[in-house]
Design a protein around this motif. Structure first.
Motif, PDB file in Angstrom:
ATOM      1  N   ARG A 307       0.854  -1.192   0.000  1.00  0.00           N
ATOM      2  CA  ARG A 307       0.000   0.000   0.000  1.00  0.00           C
ATOM      3  C   ARG A 307       0.887   1.239   0.000  1.00  0.00           C
ATOM      4  N   PHE A 334      -5.140   8.774  -5.303  1.00  0.00           N
ATOM      5  CA  PHE A 334      -5.360   7.360  -5.575  1.00  0.00           C
ATOM      6  C   PHE A 334      -6.481   7.218  -6.601  1.00  0.00           C
ATOM      7  N   VAL A 359      -4.703   1.897  -7.395  1.00  0.00           N
ATOM      8  CA  VAL A 359      -4.707   0.894  -6.327  1.00  0.00           C
ATOM      9  C   VAL A 359      -5.961   0.031  -6.451  1.00  0.00           C
ATOM     10  N   GLU A 363      -6.341  -0.942  -1.489  1.00  0.00           N
ATOM     11  CA  GLU A 363      -5.358   0.128  -1.615  1.00  0.00           C
ATOM     12  C   GLU A 363      -3.946  -0.409  -1.813  1.00  0.00           C
TER      13      GLU A 363
END
Length: 385
Positions: A307, A334, A359, A363
């Protein structure tokens, strides 16, 4: 019912055949929906879009017989719904509205369980289904099951509403401007969440919106309605954008049809870039050498689960020692693989960055997407667009 992976299997073909709804009689009669006909194949999302007064919500409510049509047929998997008991029909059709409509005196788990309880499912089956669906819509069952709607954010309440609509595994899901009451950032996330769920569940969904951009993003098919509930055009989003059936459709879609093309493609359609990554505690000199060999002058720090933590400028990486999490600076937004290229471009320009981090739902890093990649797609000619 769900298979071993939890994915629902039922979906139904929906047909509207000359459906009409009139109020009143004689000279004072008004027509809300006029001779509406189209077919939504099983497992597809159909977006009903049009200005106020075009009969979108009326159409939705006729499908589950909250409003009775004046004439025409509504056929669900080969059976006219007018032959069904209305109450039983509604238990077989999921319904999600903008105001969510959760019962405030019931917990989240009890709200999701409303229809299974009416269907007299066994307690253990209901409990398992509630937890399964909360997890499916991204809510931790242990944290949310016993909470009350007032304790949730608007986005969380909307997720619970979707879970409740899916509880009895309906073959058809009706959604009436479900994300209209949340802010733009949460709206984009909820849209992506629904598209992610749809990849797993493949439900037949009729999705009402007044926003043509949302219709283009969400719909496999678009039904453009005009005043009086008349069908102006029906077809895939690309067809509606490339070949508007009338001046009305062209005006409704807007002059920026070229830019709207970016709503037809997702981040997942691009070849994602691969950033140089490292974890806190890794050797700084080795990481610096790898970044200096890469055209992109930043190192992306990630945790043990891949992550992203943040970026480190190559000039800030020491020639000795180890990397620390405190060195990382969050810079890029993101993005989900389901994010449209139009939304991605808007986010990147809004944050004044040239690349976004893609992601998955947990994530975890998938790759990078750049403004230049999206701009190149916009420059690529499309026939009749």
């Amino acid at each position: 019912m769900p298979d071993s992976r939890g994915a629902d299997k039922t979906a139904a073909t929906l047909e509207l055949r000359g459906v009409t709804k009139r109020y009143g009689r004689g000279a004072t009669a008004t027509t809300a929906v006029d001779d509406l006909s189209f077919t939504v194949p099983a497992g597809m999302i159909c977006a009903l879009v049009g200005p106020s007064g075009s009969g979108k919500t009326t159409t939705l409510r006729m499908i589950n017989r909250l409003i009775e049509p004046t004439s025409g047929e509504i056929v669900l998997d080969g059976q006219d719904v007018m032959h069904d008991d209305p109450v039983e029909l509604r238990r077989r059709i999921g319904y999600v509205i903008q105001q969510v409509g959760l019962l405030p005196h019931l917990t989240v788990g009890e709200n999701v369980a409303v229809v299974p309880r009416l269907l007299r499912w066994e307690r253990e089956r209901i409990a398992a289904r509630v937890d399964e669906l909360l997890a499916l819509v991204g809510l931790d069952p242990a944290r949310h099951r016993q909470r009350y709607p007032v304790e949730l954010s608007g986005g969380e309440r909307q997720r619970v509403g979707v879970a409740r609509a899916l509880a009895a595994d309906p073959p058809l899901l009706l959604m009436d401007e479900p994300f209209g009451a949340v802010d733009p950032i949460r709206r984009e996330r909820l849209q992506n969440e629904l598209l992610r769920l749809q990849q797993r569940l493949a439900k037949t969904i009729v999705f009402v919106t007044h926003d043509i951009d949302e219709a283009i993003k969400m719909g496999d098919l678009i039904a453009v309605l005009r005043q009086g509930g008349r069908l102006a055009q029906f077809g895939p989003p690309a067809e509606v954008l490339a070949n508007p059936a009338s001046d009305f459709v062209a005006r409704f879609v807007g002059a920026d049809r070229g830019l709207k093309r970016l709503s037809l493609e997702r981040v997942r359609d691009l070849q994602l870039g691969t950033p140089v990554t490292a974890r806190p505690g890794d050797d700084a000199a080795a990481a610096r050498a790898r970044v200096l060999d890469d055209p992109f002058p930043y190192l992306l720090l990630v945790d043990a689960e891949d992550r992203p933590i943040g970026w480190v400028d190559q000039d800030d990486i020491g020639a000795e020692g180890t990397l620390g999490a405190d060195m990382a600076v969050p810079m890029s937004p993101f993005l989900s693989p389901h994010t449209t290229l139009r939304d991605a471009l808007s986010l990147l320009l809004g944050e004044a960055v040239m690349a976004g981090i893609v992601v998955d739902e947990r994530e975890r890093l998938l790759g990078l997407v750049s403004v230049e990649q999206i701009a190149e797609r916009l420059r690529t000619p499309v026939a009749n667009a």
